[in-house]
Design an enzyme around this catalytic site. Sequence first.
Site, short mmCIF file in Angstrom:
data_model
loop_
_atom_site.label_atom_id
_atom_site.label_comp_id
_atom_site.label_asym_id
_atom_site.label_seq_id
_atom_site.Cartn_x
_atom_site.Cartn_y
_atom_site.Cartn_z
N TYR A 1 -5.24 -16.12 -2.44
CA TYR A 1 -6.55 -15.46 -2.63
C TYR A 1 -7.01 -15.44 -4.08
O TYR A 1 -6.24 -15.71 -4.97
CB TYR A 1 -6.63 -14.10 -1.94
N GLU A 2 -8.29 -15.19 -4.25
CA GLU A 2 -8.94 -15.32 -5.57
C GLU A 2 -8.77 -16.72 -6.15
O GLU A 2 -8.68 -16.90 -7.37
CB GLU A 2 -8.43 -14.27 -6.57
N GLY A 3 -8.76 -17.70 -5.27
CA GLY A 3 -8.59 -19.09 -5.70
C GLY A 3 -7.14 -19.50 -5.59
O GLY A 3 -6.29 -18.95 -6.27
#
Lengths: 606, 606
Positions: B448-450
């Site tokens: 998550y968050e890239g």
Amino acid sequence: MSYTAPLKDMLFDIEHLASIGEIARLPGFEDAGLETAQAVLEECARFNQDVIAPLNIEGDRNPSSFKDGQVATTPGFKEAFAQYVSGGWQGLQHPADFGGQGLPKTIGAACGEMLNSANMSFALCPLLSDGAIEALLTAGSDELKAVYLEKLVSGQWTGTMNLTEPQAGSDLALVRSRAEPQPDGTYKVFGTKIFITYGEHDMAENIVHLVLARVTGAPEGVKGISLFVVPKFLVGKDGALGKRNDVHCVSIEHKMGIKASPTAVLQYGDGTAASIADSAGPGAVGYLVGQENRGLEYMFIMMNSARYAVGMQGIAIAERAYQHAVAYAKDRVQSRPVDGSMNASAPIIHHPDVKRMLMTMRAYTEGCRAMASVAAAAYDAAHHHPDAEARKQNQAFYEFMVPLVKGYSTEMSLEVTSLGVQVHGGMGFIEETGAAQYYRDAKILTIYEGTTAIQANDLVGRKTARDGGQTAKAIAAQIERTEVELAKSSSAAAAAVLKRLKAAREAFVEVVDFVAGQTKASPNAVFAGSVPYLMLAGNLVAGWQLARSLIIAEDLASHSVDVDFMQAKIATARFYAEHILAKVPGIRDSIVDGAESVTALALDAF
Amino acid sequence: MSYTAPLKDMLFDIEHLASIGEIARLPGFEDAGLETAQAVLEECARFNQDVIAPLNIEGDRNPSSFKDGQVATTPGFKEAFAQYVSGGWQGLQHPADFGGQGLPKTIGAACGEMLNSANMSFALCPLLSDGAIEALLTAGSDELKAVYLEKLVSGQWTGTMNLTEPQAGSDLALVRSRAEPQPDGTYKVFGTKIFITYGEHDMAENIVHLVLARVTGAPEGVKGISLFVVPKFLVGKDGALGKRNDVHCVSIEHKMGIKASPTAVLQYGDGTAASIADSAGPGAVGYLVGQENRGLEYMFIMMNSARYAVGMQGIAIAERAYQHAVAYAKDRVQSRPVDGSMNASAPIIHHPDVKRMLMTMRAYTEGCRAMASVAAAAYDAAHHHPDAEARKQNQAFYEFMVPLVKGYSTEMSLEVTSLGVQVHGGMGFIEETGAAQYYRDAKILTIYEGTTAIQANDLVGRKTARDGGQTAKAIAAQIERTEVELAKSSSAAAAAVLKRLKAAREAFVEVVDFVAGQTKASPNAVFAGSVPYLMLAGNLVAGWQLARSLIIAEDLASHSVDVDFMQAKIATARFYAEHILAKVPGIRDSIVDGAESVTALALDAF
């Protein structure tokens, strides 16, 4: 998510690396040539793809459950196991004398991979039965064999291994379960065993527990441990099931993975069984296997069989995770390729990093499969070769391979199943996707049947230091011969593989010298690097087998044999060399130069 | 399993690596010296140890649950969050103008680590609020700031980030949610957002969703995306809560880990809200943040803050897993030490391989903490330094660090939490032990968050290729200065670290040249090595900071300052160099020589 057995890759290994043609020339394996392998593997693939694989996710959602001493397995397991039995799959590698098919391990191992890819939780039950069969074959009396083997080989009954107790995990010297000799030659067994895989279940009529315990008055430590058969139901001389024995499942564990496989706590001799009405008091009726106080030795027979099989589990779950990830990567559309080759968002398999992840998964899996296949061939030769010296050499090679197959293939399966989740992005973290299950399931593989550290101790002590590194050096010499072959090719792929293989083999030899030379003088320094040594050796041997594969594939491709497959094999071998074998020199540095810093920190500072 | 904040290590980094004394000389941070750091960290430790940490395992056992559009969080979470709010913890780093404490990130980051070590699922709620606050501070109108910021900073309301849609994950160009302008200047928002962390919950009065959507008629792709505030409850000009907005949670995900953190599917504008009675029809009322079509730019502000914070989550969970494993290793008795130093079975921490695992966990954690601390200091200087050139340099350094802190710290957390399970042996696989939870929780961090690949794309493209490798080379030059310092020490530890740091720095420079030189000409080759490049760079920078730590620790130890701690720091730095930094040259080889084999396999062959 369906499963398709990688038959081509398996048969490539069996034909070209394990040389099934040579195995078929060994006494007893006359019918076990390539055609047999192909026929068995195809049938095995159909069965596992159609019957066993669909139950994998079901097992995770509806694990085994425990109630009132009984374990109910996942819905569908009982019926699937009945099909497994009726198909004769349990007896694949076991002697025809007891109803088996007597096929070589080279073929059996591939079948084991399929079963485990299809459903690792399910596969554990036959895996443990195999161990029990091996132990009885090796050390059981004729009477025990007569009563138990045929039904274990058919799968009508299943087997378990009872080693662990709450205080005795890796350290079997601490086993406390006890066995009291009875006037009739049997024993009464008392104690608590934990982590007993399929220690209780509803898929078979009877469960044959193989149990480590101390006979009253036996010496302390590992030299006072004996091995017993303790059946769930007592068995009459006619083979008919009698009363319930005094062994009971008191609970099963709540685990991170392999949830369908019941992990039982078994209580021996708590006096609640029907059988005690007939006897002088409580105690599970047990039958000595072999001689008293040699239990550990016999248990190692089961363990070595089981360790190889657990290594196959690593390969199997890596293969399944790879297939799952490939399917997603071909389907999921997200972002344009970085090279501008497409004008719209593309399936993510077009992105280089996704390819890198998939190639890593593939290369590890194929490399370990190749290593395991060659190890299986050595096992077959060690047991069937007419020449004693050949048997001895093959045995030494096989024994060196066991910790690598177990340790390296399972450690790599952690990385592969993690990458499998990663390829899925956020969907990978959602349980319904299925990728997370492999990640959770795989984590047991580096632990049970001896942790990676235990495998590494075995590799250092019994397999390297004991013969002064002789077996290891013999393998290095074989690798050098592969390097000579590689040098004959003019391809860039062969040159790239040669470069990395040579560097890795040289690093290996340095580490072997360090291990063989220092184990006695500086045990802490050597054992500080034991797991890195195992990882280095496994990495090298798998890479070596892929290097051999590349040589064969280049030759076959040049003769227009299955060119697409051969080119994929070449690409995979090269990827392995450049991205996995390339780690080896760094590991050598850590082992040889870095031992001191492993043990430098004061205990209080942790 | 209790948690003890590693205050000494945190304060060592803050004082000696991040140089809090210099930060306290920056305008606005006059009160934020070492004493403040110490006081805040101690108070934060107490709160997290006593209130938040005990809820971690509870959250795993009793996850958030969904019923009729409502989410009930784990029992105890609501009360704990109330204490979090009343303690003023949400406002730690936010401006005093809106009720915050305006402390530097250098201090705030350490507090963030503690909260995440204590309970990662819980910590996600404040983490997302931080992102929403940053976005509003940077791009929100005065009116939006006035209505929302104070309540977000206090924690009375919480924030979310709404990026992902089923077809738009890493690829935000595919966002389809739409926003229709209304005559009153507001917008009506329609669409489905997935994977919304704390998108619905019962811990706060209101939830402030920051939502990416396309205004009617906006261009396609990322240049047509705008950012909106969409509150769960509409807010009157007086700040009072009004009617329910037309945004609803329709389900939450069933995840492998961070189970207490509700991951919501949010439906915008399905017309079921009370608010639509007053309006012309369905649609969630939204307020534009900044200008139309600049949404992605603003979202990156939130993302960069969140990416750093997710990196801290990796460090935090690694620390917790380490503490858990150390406690077990000191307690569990199994087998005699290999060096014959003890005559009986010993706690397993005496075994070299257990030490190796614990040292690996420790070294990774301390290395990444040191890296993150230095990055935070650069952030503070980039925002507060009076000199424009200093601001610019610090900003460039910080921006280079963000993908490393995020990518490397989270990838290492997978290895560390896996080792944490491994140290526990079979017990690690049993959920009640707690080690498995960290392993399951951590796997989201690389996604998550890239994902790590997205971080690596950022590192390659925006952070390395764009300035021709200038920032990267400046870091290499700084590392070289550390090497000069190391060379002044006569200790074996300094020499060992110097050897590995120099080799790693040289490898890094070669890779930077490859990346900076080839990204345009051979994008596939460079991006095939993007994640390895990130791992190499993160490995190096963390190792560099531990090398600096060693120099400082040797100096302080020689002045009799806290000698035991300093010796542990030296031992850890050396271990890192010999066992982790030592991997770097191998990674360089894979990147520079191995690109071709990443993309060689034909697509059909997968």
